[in-house]
Design a protein around this motif. Sequence first.
Motif, PDB file in Angstrom:
ATOM      1  N   LEU A  72       0.796  -1.161   0.100  1.00  0.00           N
ATOM      2  CA  LEU A  72      -0.025  -0.001  -0.098  1.00  0.00           C
ATOM      3  C   LEU A  72       0.760   1.263  -0.142  1.00  0.00           C
ATOM      4  N   ALA A  73       1.834   1.183   0.873  1.00  0.00           N
ATOM      5  CA  ALA A  73       2.552   2.379   0.958  1.00  0.00           C
ATOM      6  C   ALA A  73       3.600   2.810  -0.266  1.00  0.00           C
ATOM      7  N   THR A  74       3.758   1.742  -1.012  1.00  0.00           N
ATOM      8  CA  THR A  74       4.493   1.878  -2.506  1.00  0.00           C
ATOM      9  C   THR A  74       3.784   1.757  -3.670  1.00  0.00           C
ATOM     10  N   ALA A  75       2.547   1.820  -3.427  1.00  0.00           N
ATOM     11  CA  ALA A  75       1.835   1.572  -4.861  1.00  0.00           C
ATOM     12  C   ALA A  75       1.351   2.966  -5.207  1.00  0.00           C
ATOM     13  N   PRO A  76       1.671   3.144  -6.678  1.00  0.00           N
ATOM     14  CA  PRO A  76       1.344   4.407  -7.133  1.00  0.00           C
ATOM     15  C   PRO A  76       0.062   4.833  -7.145  1.00  0.00           C
ATOM     16  N   ASP A  77      -1.132   4.296  -6.953  1.00  0.00           N
ATOM     17  CA  ASP A  77      -2.318   4.695  -6.799  1.00  0.00           C
ATOM     18  C   ASP A  77      -2.788   4.814  -5.231  1.00  0.00           C
ATOM     19  N   THR A  78      -1.849   4.872  -4.194  1.00  0.00           N
ATOM     20  CA  THR A  78      -2.141   5.251  -3.017  1.00  0.00           C
ATOM     21  C   THR A  78      -1.773   6.858  -2.603  1.00  0.00           C
ATOM     22  N   LEU A  79      -2.877   7.498  -1.872  1.00  0.00           N
ATOM     23  CA  LEU A  79      -2.630   8.831  -1.462  1.00  0.00           C
ATOM     24  C   LEU A  79      -2.259   8.647  -0.138  1.00  0.00           C
ATOM     25  N   ARG A  80      -0.664   9.044   0.021  1.00  0.00           N
ATOM     26  CA  ARG A  80      -0.297   9.286   1.424  1.00  0.00           C
ATOM     27  C   ARG A  80      -0.404  10.639   1.961  1.00  0.00           C
ATOM     28  N   PHE A 177      -8.649  23.929   5.399  1.00  0.00           N
ATOM     29  CA  PHE A 177      -9.272  22.348   5.562  1.00  0.00           C
ATOM     30  C   PHE A 177     -10.216  22.127   4.552  1.00  0.00           C
ATOM     31  N   ARG A 178     -11.279  22.628   4.332  1.00  0.00           N
ATOM     32  CA  ARG A 178     -12.392  22.286   3.527  1.00  0.00           C
ATOM     33  C   ARG A 178     -11.864  22.063   2.082  1.00  0.00           C
ATOM     34  N   GLN A 179     -11.135  22.818   1.665  1.00  0.00           N
ATOM     35  CA  GLN A 179     -10.446  22.685   0.162  1.00  0.00           C
ATOM     36  C   GLN A 179      -9.547  21.917   0.090  1.00  0.00           C
ATOM     37  N   ASP A 180      -8.695  21.716   1.040  1.00  0.00           N
ATOM     38  CA  ASP A 180      -7.645  20.656   1.169  1.00  0.00           C
ATOM     39  C   ASP A 180      -8.070  19.120   1.255  1.00  0.00           C
ATOM     40  N   PHE A 181      -8.872  18.918   2.053  1.00  0.00           N
ATOM     41  CA  PHE A 181      -9.590  17.598   2.658  1.00  0.00           C
ATOM     42  C   PHE A 181     -10.320  17.106   1.417  1.00  0.00           C
ATOM     43  N   SER A 182     -10.597  17.918   0.425  1.00  0.00           N
ATOM     44  CA  SER A 182     -11.581  17.428  -0.672  1.00  0.00           C
ATOM     45  C   SER A 182     -10.784  16.693  -1.420  1.00  0.00           C
ATOM     46  N   VAL A 184      -8.515  14.489  -0.574  1.00  0.00           N
ATOM     47  CA  VAL A 184      -8.667  13.226  -0.101  1.00  0.00           C
ATOM     48  C   VAL A 184     -10.066  12.355  -0.269  1.00  0.00           C
ATOM     49  N   LEU A 185     -11.093  13.417  -0.179  1.00  0.00           N
ATOM     50  CA  LEU A 185     -12.205  12.503  -0.536  1.00  0.00           C
ATOM     51  C   LEU A 185     -12.504  12.256  -2.096  1.00  0.00           C
ATOM     52  N   ASP A 186     -11.990  13.080  -2.914  1.00  0.00           N
ATOM     53  CA  ASP A 186     -11.799  12.736  -4.153  1.00  0.00           C
ATOM     54  C   ASP A 186     -11.391  11.410  -4.476  1.00  0.00           C
ATOM     55  N   HIS A 187     -10.013  11.009  -3.782  1.00  0.00           N
ATOM     56  CA  HIS A 187      -9.234   9.926  -4.090  1.00  0.00           C
ATOM     57  C   HIS A 187     -10.147   8.762  -3.412  1.00  0.00           C
ATOM     58  N   ALA A 188     -10.808   9.086  -2.389  1.00  0.00           N
ATOM     59  CA  ALA A 188     -11.506   8.150  -1.820  1.00  0.00           C
ATOM     60  C   ALA A 188     -13.005   7.742  -2.609  1.00  0.00           C
ATOM     61  N   VAL A 190     -15.696   9.780  -2.556  1.00  0.00           N
ATOM     62  CA  VAL A 190     -16.659  10.288  -1.798  1.00  0.00           C
ATOM     63  C   VAL A 190     -17.690  11.166  -2.804  1.00  0.00           C
ATOM     64  N   LEU A 191     -19.138  10.973  -2.915  1.00  0.00           N
ATOM     65  CA  LEU A 191     -19.848  11.472  -3.919  1.00  0.00           C
ATOM     66  C   LEU A 191     -19.882  13.111  -3.900  1.00  0.00           C
ATOM     67  N   ASP A 192     -20.043  13.532  -4.862  1.00  0.00           N
ATOM     68  CA  ASP A 192     -19.966  14.963  -5.018  1.00  0.00           C
ATOM     69  C   ASP A 192     -21.035  16.011  -4.369  1.00  0.00           C
ATOM     70  N   THR A 193     -21.999  15.078  -4.209  1.00  0.00           N
ATOM     71  CA  THR A 193     -23.449  15.555  -3.548  1.00  0.00           C
ATOM     72  C   THR A 193     -23.220  15.686  -2.324  1.00  0.00           C
ATOM     73  N   THR A 194     -22.315  15.134  -1.315  1.00  0.00           N
ATOM     74  CA  THR A 194     -22.109  15.175  -0.145  1.00  0.00           C
ATOM     75  C   THR A 194     -20.679  15.781   0.347  1.00  0.00           C
ATOM     76  N   ARG A 195     -20.005  16.330  -0.677  1.00  0.00           N
ATOM     77  CA  ARG A 195     -18.659  16.778  -0.498  1.00  0.00           C
ATOM     78  C   ARG A 195     -18.714  18.013   0.388  1.00  0.00           C
ATOM     79  N   GLN A 196     -19.646  19.156   0.381  1.00  0.00           N
ATOM     80  CA  GLN A 196     -19.707  20.273   0.922  1.00  0.00           C
ATOM     81  C   GLN A 196     -19.871  20.007   2.466  1.00  0.00           C
ATOM     82  N   ALA A 197     -20.427  18.851   2.848  1.00  0.00           N
ATOM     83  CA  ALA A 197     -20.701  18.498   4.290  1.00  0.00           C
ATOM     84  C   ALA A 197     -19.590  18.154   5.001  1.00  0.00           C
ATOM     85  N   VAL A 198     -18.544  17.414   4.338  1.00  0.00           N
ATOM     86  CA  VAL A 198     -17.398  17.028   4.866  1.00  0.00           C
ATOM     87  C   VAL A 198     -16.357  17.524   5.523  1.00  0.00           C
ATOM     88  N   GLY A 199     -16.467  18.997   5.148  1.00  0.00           N
ATOM     89  CA  GLY A 199     -15.338  19.821   5.788  1.00  0.00           C
ATOM     90  C   GLY A 199     -15.638  20.265   7.111  1.00  0.00           C
TER      91      GLY A 199
END
Length: 261
Positions: A72-80, A177-182, A184-188, A190-199
């Motif tokens: 996981l730590a060395t995979a190119p598709d992992t966000l660390r 935070f809200r902008q930057d954590f997006s 992480v949510l993009d990578h995971a 998370v649906l766009d319709t709920t994105r604004q609530a996660v900040g």
Amino acid sequence: MAQGRTHPEAHIDALPQQRLIYVCVPKCASTTIKTALSALQGHAAPSRTIHKRHHSGLRSPAQIGVSAFYRLATAPDTLRFSFVRNPYSRLVSTWTDKFRNKPLVSGNSFIDLYLRHRAAVSRGLPAGRGETLSFKQFVAFATETLDECLDPHLQRQTDLTNVPGLALDFIGKVETFRQDFSRVLDHAGVLDTTRQAVGARNNATHHSPWQSFYGDELANRVYRAYRDDFSNYGYSRVLNGAASPTNDDIVRVTRACHGRA
């Protein structure tokens, strides 16, 4: 993977399904982040227990297995990733949360830590039931014991994010935070319709603007001690930074990560 100054089992969360690795820096929205990551795993632990793995469901490197974590730590598709904060603001938050108005007697883990090491800094530092630790005294204690790595709440953020063998792809900031954590949510996914609530922020400490805690002398002391954090993360030593984001309801974070509006 070498341990360095970060304890992997305590401060690294691995989410193989979402291809995420989070390196936790205390007092940098870690409760909010862990709440969101826990919800991605199908858990809904309250914020007061989110840092306990048996409540959060978040797994450490050893818990997913050495080989699995290495992949996981060395995979190119992992966000660390990790998050950091203005060092001035972070110290104010730590003092407010762990020391403000608390009697300096045994029974609290942070007070116990202070009592064990205060004499090595200065016997003039207060102790006893009728005593509390001022912010100025806390800064003296934190900066004088910094290189002893007594507790991650007091350590340089640079030391905590610099994990040997684990190159971070992204370091977000509490101030945005809200902008930057997006990211992480993009990578995971998370649906766009709920994105604004996660900040939403959780467990944020309440205090006056952090700038009001400092004079030039105290600010200079903090800057000298935490110089690497200022330079590595682009924070100004001048006392004119933006205030931290406001609190929101923890339920909004949990629901958003479950894909519910």
